[in-house]
Design a protein around this motif. Structure first.
Motif, PDB file in Angstrom:
ATOM      1  N   GLY A 189      24.784   4.737  37.649  1.00 32.79           N
ATOM      2  CA  GLY A 189      24.920   3.998  36.397  1.00 32.79           C
ATOM      3  C   GLY A 189      26.306   4.213  35.833  1.00 32.79           C
ATOM      4  N   ILE A 190      26.455   3.863  34.573  1.00 32.99           N
ATOM      5  CA  ILE A 190      27.731   4.048  33.884  1.00 32.99           C
ATOM      6  C   ILE A 190      27.544   5.148  32.846  1.00 32.99           C
ATOM      7  N   TYR A 191      28.416   6.145  32.896  1.00 32.49           N
ATOM      8  CA  TYR A 191      28.360   7.239  31.930  1.00 32.49           C
ATOM      9  C   TYR A 191      29.467   7.045  30.908  1.00 32.49           C
ATOM     10  N   LEU A 192      29.078   7.090  29.645  1.00 33.44           N
ATOM     11  CA  LEU A 192      30.038   6.887  28.562  1.00 33.44           C
ATOM     12  C   LEU A 192      30.052   8.082  27.633  1.00 33.44           C
ATOM     13  N   CYS A 193      31.262   8.471  27.244  1.00 35.79           N
ATOM     14  CA  CYS A 193      31.363   9.493  26.216  1.00 35.79           C
ATOM     15  C   CYS A 193      31.749   8.817  24.900  1.00 35.79           C
ATOM     16  N   GLY A 194      31.235   9.345  23.814  1.00 39.33           N
ATOM     17  CA  GLY A 194      31.546   8.824  22.491  1.00 39.33           C
ATOM     18  C   GLY A 194      31.873   9.988  21.577  1.00 39.33           C
ATOM     19  N   ALA A 195      32.767   9.778  20.625  1.00 34.95           N
ATOM     20  CA  ALA A 195      33.158  10.858  19.728  1.00 34.95           C
ATOM     21  C   ALA A 195      33.298  10.332  18.312  1.00 34.95           C
ATOM     22  N   GLU A 196      33.050  11.219  17.385  1.00 35.11           N
ATOM     23  CA  GLU A 196      33.231  10.878  15.972  1.00 35.11           C
ATOM     24  C   GLU A 196      34.712  11.018  15.641  1.00 35.11           C
ATOM     25  N   PRO A 197      35.364   9.946  15.189  1.00 32.47           N
ATOM     26  CA  PRO A 197      36.798  10.026  14.905  1.00 32.47           C
ATOM     27  C   PRO A 197      37.107  10.847  13.658  1.00 32.47           C
ATOM     28  N   ASN A 198      36.112  11.082  12.837  1.00 35.63           N
ATOM     29  CA  ASN A 198      36.291  11.968  11.693  1.00 35.63           C
ATOM     30  C   ASN A 198      35.016  12.759  11.535  1.00 35.63           C
ATOM     31  N   ASN A 199      34.896  13.506  10.500  1.00 36.28           N
ATOM     32  CA  ASN A 199      33.705  14.334  10.353  1.00 36.28           C
ATOM     33  C   ASN A 199      32.658  13.681   9.464  1.00 36.28           C
ATOM     34  N   ALA A 200      32.852  12.362   9.213  1.00 36.63           N
ATOM     35  CA  ALA A 200      31.906  11.666   8.340  1.00 36.63           C
ATOM     36  C   ALA A 200      30.680  11.175   9.097  1.00 36.63           C
ATOM     37  N   GLY A 201      30.825  11.067  10.385  1.00 36.83           N
ATOM     38  CA  GLY A 201      29.681  10.715  11.222  1.00 36.83           C
ATOM     39  C   GLY A 201      29.200   9.303  11.108  1.00 36.83           C
ATOM     40  N   ASN A 202      29.998   8.391  10.599  1.00 33.72           N
ATOM     41  CA  ASN A 202      29.491   7.041  10.407  1.00 33.72           C
ATOM     42  C   ASN A 202      29.894   6.071  11.510  1.00 33.72           C
ATOM     43  N   MET A 203      30.615   6.508  12.515  1.00 32.05           N
ATOM     44  CA  MET A 203      30.949   5.620  13.615  1.00 32.05           C
ATOM     45  C   MET A 203      31.356   6.446  14.822  1.00 32.05           C
ATOM     46  N   LEU A 204      31.326   5.810  15.977  1.00 30.59           N
ATOM     47  CA  LEU A 204      31.719   6.445  17.221  1.00 30.59           C
ATOM     48  C   LEU A 204      32.812   5.639  17.891  1.00 30.59           C
ATOM     49  N   THR A 205      33.720   6.359  18.534  1.00 28.02           N
ATOM     50  CA  THR A 205      34.690   5.755  19.440  1.00 28.02           C
ATOM     51  C   THR A 205      34.253   6.103  20.844  1.00 28.02           C
ATOM     52  N   PHE A 206      34.323   5.123  21.757  1.00 30.45           N
ATOM     53  CA  PHE A 206      33.847   5.343  23.120  1.00 30.45           C
ATOM     54  C   PHE A 206      34.971   5.315  24.137  1.00 30.45           C
TER      55      PHE A 206
END
Lengths: 113, 112
Positions: B85-102
């Motif tokens: 399959g496809i493995y994706l990593c995602g991270a919070e660009p800040n510590n607010a937790g309201n969005m992810l960058t992949f």
């Protein structure tokens, strides 16, 4: 599995026509998100909502609008679809706040001719 | 803005072999998520790491977070066709937790 459904699952439309995609959740989560997935770009955030009638733009919001009139529904509208909006669209939900996992829907495949 | 780079972009391994996928961030990692996507389907959450040095395992998949290197690795032991399959990593660009960058994803094929 998180209770997230997306409709339609597949859609073919013509350039210039309006398109609305629907995301429905049964988890009562506060946050809802719309992403698009394209080859070479991964997943990119379009818009998100942090409550009823509370929305904000993401990375690639141009050409898209959203609405959230109920906790369970988040609508994504392409006012006048363009070929560059051909993509796979994913909805996600989370409880909001730091370290809250986002759970994704099955996706909608949109082709704009 | 935060950028996540995954390597390799694609990987073909023989069944039973071990493999590692890396995810490197251009900025500080506040939370790192790993997802798996089967072809043509949605993303399935695998695990989340939030502290430097943290390591989590689920079945034959282990993920580690190296805060200093701003990097996470996903290791699969004794790969099986079901791991494809496809493995994706995602991270919070800040510590607010309201969005992810992949990241762009790593496409894994496992040959029987």
């Amino acid at each position: 599995d998180a209770g997230i459904t997306q409709s339609p699952r597949h859609k073919v439309t013509e350039t210039g026509t309006p398109v609305t995609l629907r995301c429905h959740q049964t988890e009562n989560h506060r946050y809802m998100y719309w992403y698009r997935q394209d080859p070479g770009h991964g997943l990119r955030l379009i818009h998100y909502s942090y409550g009823v009638k509370d929305t904000d733009k993401g990375e690639v919001s141009d050409g898209y609008s959203v609405s959230r009139s109920k906790t369970e529904d988040f609508l994504l509208t392409l006012e006048s679809a363009t070929s560059s909006q051909t993509s796979v669209y994913f909805c996600a939900i989370s409880g909001g706040g730091a370290k809250e996992t986002q759970y994704f829907g099955p996706g909608t495949r949109l082709l704009v001719l | 803005s935060q950028e996540l780079e995954q390597s390799p972009q694609s990987l073909i391994v023989q069944e039973g072999k071990n493999l590692t996928i890396n995810c490197t961030s251009s900025k500080t990692l506040y939370g790192l998520y790993w997802y798996k996507q089967k072809y043509g389907e949605g993303l399935i959450f695998l695990m989340m790491l939030q502290k430097g040095g943290e390591e989590k395992s689920h079945e034959k998949i282990t993920a580690k977070l190296d805060e200093k290197k701003q990097q996470s690795s996903l290791h699969i032991t004794a790969s099986q066709p079901s791991h494809a399959g496809i493995y994706l990593c995602g991270a919070e660009p800040n510590n607010a937790g309201n969005m992810l960058t992949f990241g762009g994803g790593t496409r894994l094929m496992v040959k029987p």
